[in-house]
Motif scaffolding. Structure first.
Motif, PDB file in Angstrom:
ATOM      1  N   LEU A   1       0.825  -1.214   0.000  1.00  0.00           N
ATOM      2  CA  LEU A   1       0.000   0.000   0.000  1.00  0.00           C
ATOM      3  C   LEU A   1       0.857   1.262   0.000  1.00  0.00           C
ATOM      4  O   LEU A   1       0.541   2.237  -0.696  1.00  0.00           O
ATOM      5  CB  LEU A   1      -0.934   0.005   1.212  1.00  0.00           C
TER       6      LEU A   1
ATOM      7  N   GLY B   1      -7.506  -1.934  -1.800  1.00  0.00           N
ATOM      8  CA  GLY B   1      -6.570  -1.713  -0.699  1.00  0.00           C
ATOM      9  C   GLY B   1      -7.022  -2.374   0.586  1.00  0.00           C
ATOM     10  O   GLY B   1      -6.230  -3.000   1.301  1.00  0.00           O
TER      11      GLY B   1
ATOM     12  N   PRO C   1      -3.641   4.990   3.700  1.00  0.00           N
ATOM     13  CA  PRO C   1      -3.463   3.546   3.883  1.00  0.00           C
ATOM     14  C   PRO C   1      -3.110   3.151   5.312  1.00  0.00           C
ATOM     15  O   PRO C   1      -3.463   2.054   5.754  1.00  0.00           O
ATOM     16  CB  PRO C   1      -2.307   3.220   2.922  1.00  0.00           C
TER      17      PRO C   1
END
Length: 317
Positions: free
Chosen positions: A99, A141, A269
């Motif tokens: 990420l 994600g 993230p």
């Protein structure tokens, strides 16, 4: 354009504002979360709405940009995953590396930088980059984090996060008004107010970045070399390759796209890792990602300065 000229004209304003935020973060106990919430739910959507509603970008340019952002993220994620496996990274850290490598700080750093270098076109292109990236981050994600941690967080929960993003609605509303031909006059009260609010998002976002960096505890410095190298050196090259394949009609859009790809690791993230990974694992991964965010943000000053100089010298597109 010399490196010094590129630094003083485009990068220095960003560094200076973020540095003030860093000093505020170290000298006070200010809580950055309310500022971050205000930026994401009010100021940034206003910037996005005004940019999309008034942009000169054609529909084909927007489609090409969205496709390029998706391709960039998928390619870098694949590279990071394969390289991380080869290096023997634990699954929890591997998800963080993937990420951090694939999702640039296209909002809090990329939008101000693109605005300084390319004006309104850069600002609008960067906001569309951010919007596309945000949707991908809260879908694919979240899946990457959940899978690596064997989390019970479901795909439906992640998908709901997409519809909680105000900037998604800002893009949709602006696009609908453009389609219907109902965009208010640019010099009217409504659009002037929206523009004022959106313009305030740039210094606010940079201040938030600085405050966040003041809270980072540097651990995993040795392991941070891998994702930091991918983010700052490999990712921009991937961006150049994808821009060439896509063949943007407007060279300025291509340059903004590459510039966005070269920005440091994003902060969002990290929040996803904390929210969607199992208790007991996320803290180590979060510390790891915090280190990567700090390292890439500091070192990106040099990378972005060189890239801006190259763009302004006409060496890219």
């Amino acid at each position: 354009m010399t490196l010094l000229g590129a630094f003083t004209s485009a990068v220095l304003p960003i560094v200076a504002i973020a540095a003030v935020g860093y000093l505020i973060g170290t000298a006070t106990d200010v809580d950055v979360e309310p500022l971050n919430t205000v930026a994401l739910t009010f100021f940034l959507p206003a910037l996005v709405f005004h940019g999309v509603a008034t942009t000169d970008l054609s529909g084909d340019a927007v489609v090409s940009l969205v496709g390029a952002v998706l391709a960039y993220a998928l390619v870098v994620m694949a590279i990071a995953y394969a390289a991380g496996r080869a290096l023997g990274l634990p699954d929890s850290l591997l998800s963080g590396a993937v990420l951090a490598s694939a999702f640039p700080n296209s909002g809090f750093v990329g939008i101000p930088l693109s605005a300084f270098v390319f004006g309104d076109l850069g600002e609008t292109t960067a906001t569309l980059f951010l919007t596309t990236q945000s949707v991908l981050l809260y879908t694919l994600g979240v899946y990457v984090v959940s899978a690596s941690h064997d989390s019970t967080a479901g795909a439906a929960s992640a998908l709901r996060e997409v519809f909680r993003l105000p900037l998604v609605y800002a893009v949709a509303a602006a696009a609908l008004l453009r389609f219907l031909g109902w965009v208010p006059p640019v010099d009217g009260t409504f659009m002037t107010t929206v523009d004022s609010v959106g313009s305030a998002s740039i210094p606010l976002m940079l201040t938030v970045v600085g405050i966040r960096l003041a809270d980072v505890e540097l651990g995993h410095l040795r392991r941070a070399v891998f994702p930091s190298t991918l983010k700052l050196l490999v990712a921009p090259l991937v961006g150049v390759a994808i821009a060439l394949v896509v063949g943007f009609a407007d060279p300025a859009v291509a340059n903004v796209f590459v510039l966005e790809c070269a920005t440091p690791a994003a902060v969002t993230p990290l929040a996803i890792v904390i929210a969607y990974s199992d208790a007991g694992d996320e803290f180590d991964t979060a510390d790891y990602m915090s280190t990567v965010i700090f390292v890439t943000t500091v070192l990106s000053v040099f990378v972005l300065t060189g890239l801006v100089a190259a763009i302004q010298a006409g060496w890219l597109f």
